[in-house]
Design a protein around this motif. Structure first.
Motif, PDB file in Angstrom:
ATOM      1  N   ASN A   1      67.774  57.160  65.773  1.00  0.00           N
ATOM      2  CA  ASN A   1      68.744  57.203  65.359  1.00  0.00           C
ATOM      3  C   ASN A   1      68.963  57.084  64.159  1.00  0.00           C
ATOM      4  O   ASN A   1      70.328  57.776  63.609  1.00  0.00           O
ATOM      5  CB  ASN A   1      69.431  55.958  65.938  1.00  0.00           C
ATOM      6  CG  ASN A   1      69.942  55.430  67.197  1.00  0.00           C
ATOM      7  OD1 ASN A   1      69.790  56.616  68.125  1.00  0.00           O
ATOM      8  ND2 ASN A   1      70.034  53.996  68.023  1.00  0.00           N
ATOM      9  N   GLU A   2      68.098  56.620  63.513  1.00  0.00           N
ATOM     10  CA  GLU A   2      68.267  56.666  62.067  1.00  0.00           C
ATOM     11  C   GLU A   2      67.694  58.244  61.266  1.00  0.00           C
ATOM     12  O   GLU A   2      68.081  57.955  60.724  1.00  0.00           O
ATOM     13  CB  GLU A   2      66.513  55.705  61.699  1.00  0.00           C
ATOM     14  CG  GLU A   2      66.909  54.582  62.113  1.00  0.00           C
ATOM     15  CD  GLU A   2      66.774  53.581  62.874  1.00  0.00           C
ATOM     16  OE1 GLU A   2      65.481  54.516  63.213  1.00  0.00           O
ATOM     17  OE2 GLU A   2      67.708  53.089  63.270  1.00  0.00           O
ATOM     18  N   ASN A   3      67.082  59.379  61.818  1.00  0.00           N
ATOM     19  CA  ASN A   3      66.478  60.181  61.492  1.00  0.00           C
ATOM     20  C   ASN A   3      67.146  61.544  62.018  1.00  0.00           C
ATOM     21  O   ASN A   3      67.312  62.834  61.426  1.00  0.00           O
ATOM     22  CB  ASN A   3      65.228  60.677  61.843  1.00  0.00           C
ATOM     23  CG  ASN A   3      64.892  60.749  62.911  1.00  0.00           C
ATOM     24  OD1 ASN A   3      64.770  60.836  63.923  1.00  0.00           O
ATOM     25  ND2 ASN A   3      63.350  61.615  62.844  1.00  0.00           N
ATOM     26  N   ALA A   4      68.003  61.243  63.533  1.00  0.00           N
ATOM     27  CA  ALA A   4      68.041  62.566  64.037  1.00  0.00           C
ATOM     28  C   ALA A   4      70.006  62.836  63.294  1.00  0.00           C
ATOM     29  O   ALA A   4      70.598  61.955  63.284  1.00  0.00           O
ATOM     30  CB  ALA A   4      68.963  62.149  65.882  1.00  0.00           C
ATOM     31  N   THR A   5      70.193  63.726  63.141  1.00  0.00           N
ATOM     32  CA  THR A   5      71.229  64.859  62.523  1.00  0.00           C
ATOM     33  C   THR A   5      71.535  65.990  64.237  1.00  0.00           C
ATOM     34  O   THR A   5      70.352  66.223  64.292  1.00  0.00           O
ATOM     35  CB  THR A   5      71.079  65.423  61.706  1.00  0.00           C
ATOM     36  OG1 THR A   5      70.140  66.538  61.171  1.00  0.00           O
ATOM     37  CG2 THR A   5      70.871  64.227  60.545  1.00  0.00           C
ATOM     38  N   VAL A   6      72.521  66.547  63.210  1.00  0.00           N
ATOM     39  CA  VAL A   6      72.737  67.938  64.024  1.00  0.00           C
ATOM     40  C   VAL A   6      72.731  69.071  63.283  1.00  0.00           C
ATOM     41  O   VAL A   6      73.738  69.078  62.562  1.00  0.00           O
ATOM     42  CB  VAL A   6      74.502  67.506  64.542  1.00  0.00           C
ATOM     43  CG1 VAL A   6      74.732  68.977  65.384  1.00  0.00           C
ATOM     44  CG2 VAL A   6      74.209  66.699  66.149  1.00  0.00           C
ATOM     45  N   ASP A   7      72.362  70.269  63.029  1.00  0.00           N
ATOM     46  CA  ASP A   7      72.343  70.878  62.362  1.00  0.00           C
ATOM     47  C   ASP A   7      72.993  72.409  62.443  1.00  0.00           C
ATOM     48  O   ASP A   7      73.377  72.450  64.054  1.00  0.00           O
ATOM     49  CB  ASP A   7      70.807  71.424  61.922  1.00  0.00           C
ATOM     50  CG  ASP A   7      70.657  72.201  60.809  1.00  0.00           C
ATOM     51  OD1 ASP A   7      71.338  72.054  59.599  1.00  0.00           O
ATOM     52  OD2 ASP A   7      69.612  73.706  60.868  1.00  0.00           O
ATOM     53  N   HIS A   8      73.923  72.792  62.063  1.00  0.00           N
ATOM     54  CA  HIS A   8      73.958  74.062  61.843  1.00  0.00           C
ATOM     55  C   HIS A   8      72.773  75.606  61.632  1.00  0.00           C
ATOM     56  O   HIS A   8      72.232  75.549  61.032  1.00  0.00           O
ATOM     57  CB  HIS A   8      75.084  74.868  61.466  1.00  0.00           C
ATOM     58  CG  HIS A   8      76.638  73.993  61.162  1.00  0.00           C
ATOM     59  ND1 HIS A   8      76.837  72.764  60.406  1.00  0.00           N
ATOM     60  CD2 HIS A   8      77.746  74.190  62.306  1.00  0.00           C
ATOM     61  CE1 HIS A   8      77.697  72.996  60.742  1.00  0.00           C
ATOM     62  NE2 HIS A   8      78.943  73.222  62.326  1.00  0.00           N
ATOM     63  N   VAL A   9      72.495  75.979  62.617  1.00  0.00           N
ATOM     64  CA  VAL A   9      71.779  76.697  62.712  1.00  0.00           C
ATOM     65  C   VAL A   9      71.466  78.245  61.994  1.00  0.00           C
ATOM     66  O   VAL A   9      70.784  78.128  61.060  1.00  0.00           O
ATOM     67  CB  VAL A   9      71.480  77.683  63.855  1.00  0.00           C
ATOM     68  CG1 VAL A   9      70.198  79.059  63.889  1.00  0.00           C
ATOM     69  CG2 VAL A   9      70.921  77.178  64.819  1.00  0.00           C
ATOM     70  N   PHE A  10      73.000  78.731  61.796  1.00  0.00           N
ATOM     71  CA  PHE A  10      73.798  80.000  60.801  1.00  0.00           C
ATOM     72  C   PHE A  10      74.378  78.947  59.991  1.00  0.00           C
ATOM     73  O   PHE A  10      75.440  78.337  60.402  1.00  0.00           O
ATOM     74  CB  PHE A  10      73.579  80.893  60.774  1.00  0.00           C
ATOM     75  CG  PHE A  10      72.905  81.524  62.079  1.00  0.00           C
ATOM     76  CD1 PHE A  10      72.199  82.364  61.146  1.00  0.00           C
ATOM     77  CD2 PHE A  10      73.195  81.677  63.277  1.00  0.00           C
ATOM     78  CE1 PHE A  10      71.328  83.034  62.029  1.00  0.00           C
ATOM     79  CE2 PHE A  10      72.004  82.262  63.606  1.00  0.00           C
ATOM     80  CZ  PHE A  10      71.389  83.393  63.147  1.00  0.00           C
TER      81      PHE A  10
END
Length: 129
Positions: free
Chosen positions: A26-35
């Protein structure tokens, strides 16, 4: 096109970073845009352009092309690159892909990153003339 709750929940089932394989919490999870949105898809969020990553990789990648991030990251190994490309490609086209298709997509992503870099350099040269 809006991202549905079901699509987002499906994306959030990963238990490790798609780039470095670090366990996600929960502390380090993010959602990233591949591009990055400025590079593709007309600035629109689509589920195919999202992946789950750790905060460290997301911050380190920034707006870089995913292939450029792979090239310079000491955590993003060749095995992880292959795994990432397979997963990304399968989500993008909606089916399992062969090893040959994965290798072709890896080359395509590298070529795309190189072309974007050359285009940026050309634009800078023209702007400075």
């Amino acid at each position: 096109m809006q991202i549905t709750v079901e699509q987002l929940e499906s994306l959030l089932t990963n238990h490790s970073c798609c780039y470095c394989s670090e366990p996600l919490t929960n502390e380090n999870a993010t959602v990233d845009h591949v591009f990055s949105l400025s590079q593709s898809y007309g600035g629109v969020n689509i589920i195919e352009n999202l992946t789950q990553s750790c905060r460290s990789c997301n911050g380190s990648k920034g707006k870089d092309h995913v292939a450029d991030f792979y090239r310079r990251s000491d955590k993003f190994t060749p095995a992880l690159w292959t795994s990432f490309v397979r997963s990304y490609t399968e989500r993008l086209i909606g089916r399992k892909v062969t090893d040959i298709e994965v290798e072709q997509m890896k080359r395509n992503l590298m070529d795309e990153a190189d072309e974007l870099r050359r285009n940026a350099e050309r634009k800078e040269l023209v702007a400075n003339e």
